[in-house]
Design a protein around this motif. Structure first.
Motif, mmCIF file in Angstrom:
data_model
loop_
_atom_site.group_PDB
_atom_site.id
_atom_site.type_symbol
_atom_site.label_atom_id
_atom_site.label_comp_id
_atom_site.label_asym_id
_atom_site.label_seq_id
_atom_site.Cartn_x
_atom_site.Cartn_y
_atom_site.Cartn_z
ATOM 1 N N PRO A 53 0.801 -1.226 0.000
ATOM 2 C CA PRO A 53 0.000 0.000 0.000
ATOM 3 C C PRO A 53 0.835 1.279 0.000
ATOM 4 O O PRO A 53 0.587 2.200 -0.791
ATOM 5 N N LEU A 54 1.830 1.342 0.869
ATOM 6 C CA LEU A 54 2.666 2.533 0.938
ATOM 7 C C LEU A 54 3.489 2.684 -0.331
ATOM 8 O O LEU A 54 3.648 3.794 -0.861
ATOM 9 N N GLY A 55 4.001 1.573 -0.856
ATOM 10 C CA GLY A 55 4.797 1.645 -2.075
ATOM 11 C C GLY A 55 4.004 2.153 -3.261
ATOM 12 O O GLY A 55 4.501 2.954 -4.067
ATOM 13 N N LEU A 56 2.762 1.707 -3.374
ATOM 14 C CA LEU A 56 1.921 2.177 -4.479
ATOM 15 C C LEU A 56 1.550 3.642 -4.293
ATOM 16 O O LEU A 56 1.613 4.437 -5.247
ATOM 17 N N ALA A 57 1.177 4.020 -3.091
ATOM 18 C CA ALA A 57 0.795 5.402 -2.826
ATOM 19 C C ALA A 57 1.952 6.368 -3.050
ATOM 20 O O ALA A 57 1.748 7.508 -3.479
#
Length: 308
Positions: free
Chosen positions: A112-116
């Motif tokens: 999630p953090l990587g995509l965001a």
């Protein structure tokens, strides 16, 4: 008082047992993947790509994958490259959009953090669409989220399609999961009707659980259909006798995640629909034993499972 009696098996027992009979014969785990299914460009999907989108790597579709188990994804023999059913689907997405595929292995907790933050353009790894996730990401569906009831190949059980059929049986399910919630709810509803109790055994090791199922110590296992379907197709020791939506009684779907508002979702959805229409999508799912989870149409940001 609960009708359930939990049985926990020591982890040390698994060290004395052979590895799962996953039968990887015929599964190419090389990083080159020469036999990977490829797809033609889908011009309608390419036309939907936002002109001002900043790709992580120009000319490439950078996709995060979580190498942890088949049929989803595992590391290739180089211990660096993700291979499996999800990378195969990522490949036909990239082909559809006229882009080269670049796969990035990540831990599940990190996607999630990587995509965001823009580390990759998309994530593909058995992600269920939920209303909470839709607040941060866009989604393009590509599989139904199914749970499967699996029995030993020689089991007398032929179908589990309603809760009354589990009365009096011994079951296994993983603790803390959606499927456990469903199973326990069914047991309580059966109890209210005066039906025989269902005994639930919990296993900390999948190898031990498989042996318990195949030996008849438990009557059925309820879990994600994808992993069990792959296992059933490869070793033939278990078989499917029923399915439920992963969000039962609601319908749940698995989807490609892209950054919220990035503009990629509609193009990815169109790419998937193009490959559904020409049969390439079906070939990929069939290769990994996931035919039962096939969809007839990809959708952008459909209703997701509500927050609990």
């Amino acid at each position: 008082m609960s009708l359930l009696r939990r049985s926990f098996l020591a982890l040390t027992l698994s060290a004395l047992l052979p590895l799962p009979a996953l039968a990887l014969d015929g599964i190419d785990l090389s990083p080159e993947q020469p036999g990977r299914i490829r797809a033609e460009k889908i011009q309608g999907a390419i036309d939907l790509l936002p002109k001002d989108y900043k790709w992580v790597s120009p000319g490439k579709l950078t996709v995060a994958s979580v190498p942890n188990r088949l049929p989803f994804s595992v590391y290739a023999t180089d211990t660096r490259t993700p291979v499996g059913g999800e990378p195969d689907l990522a490949q036909i997405m990239a082909d559809s959009l006229g882009l080269e595929l670049e796969l990035i292995p990540v831990a599940w907790a990190d996607w999630p953090l990587g995509l965001a933050s823009g580390k990759y353009d998309a994530v593909i790894h058995n992600i269920t669409v939920t209303e909470a996730r839709k607040e941060k990401f866009d989604f393009s569906t590509y599989r139904n989220d199914l749970l499967g009831f699996y029995v030993a190949k020689n089991s007398p059980l032929t179908a589990i399609t309603e809760r009354q059929q589990i009365a009096g049986l011994k079951a296994s399910v993983h603790s803390g999961t959606n499927q456990e919630e469903i199973l326990l709810r069914w047991i309580e509803e059966n109890k209210a009707e005066g039906l025989a109790p269902t005994e639930v055994l919990y296993f900390d090791d999948d190898v031990v659980q498989d042996l318990a199922l195949e030996s008849g110590r438990i009557d059925f296992y309820l879990g994600p259909n994808a992993t069990s379907a792959f296992k059933a197709a490869k070793d033939g020791n278990i078989r499917l006798v029923g399915t439920l939506s992963g969000g039962f009684p609601l319908t749940a779907e698995i989807a490609v995640a892209t950054k919220k508002g990035a503009g990629l979702a509609d193009a990815v959805t169109a790419a998937l629909n193009g490959q559904i229409a020409n049969g390439t999508y079906g070939r990929v799912l069939g290769k990994w034993g996931l035919d039962a989870e096939a969809i007839t149409e990809s959708r952008t940001n459909p209703p997701g499972l509500p927050a609990k």
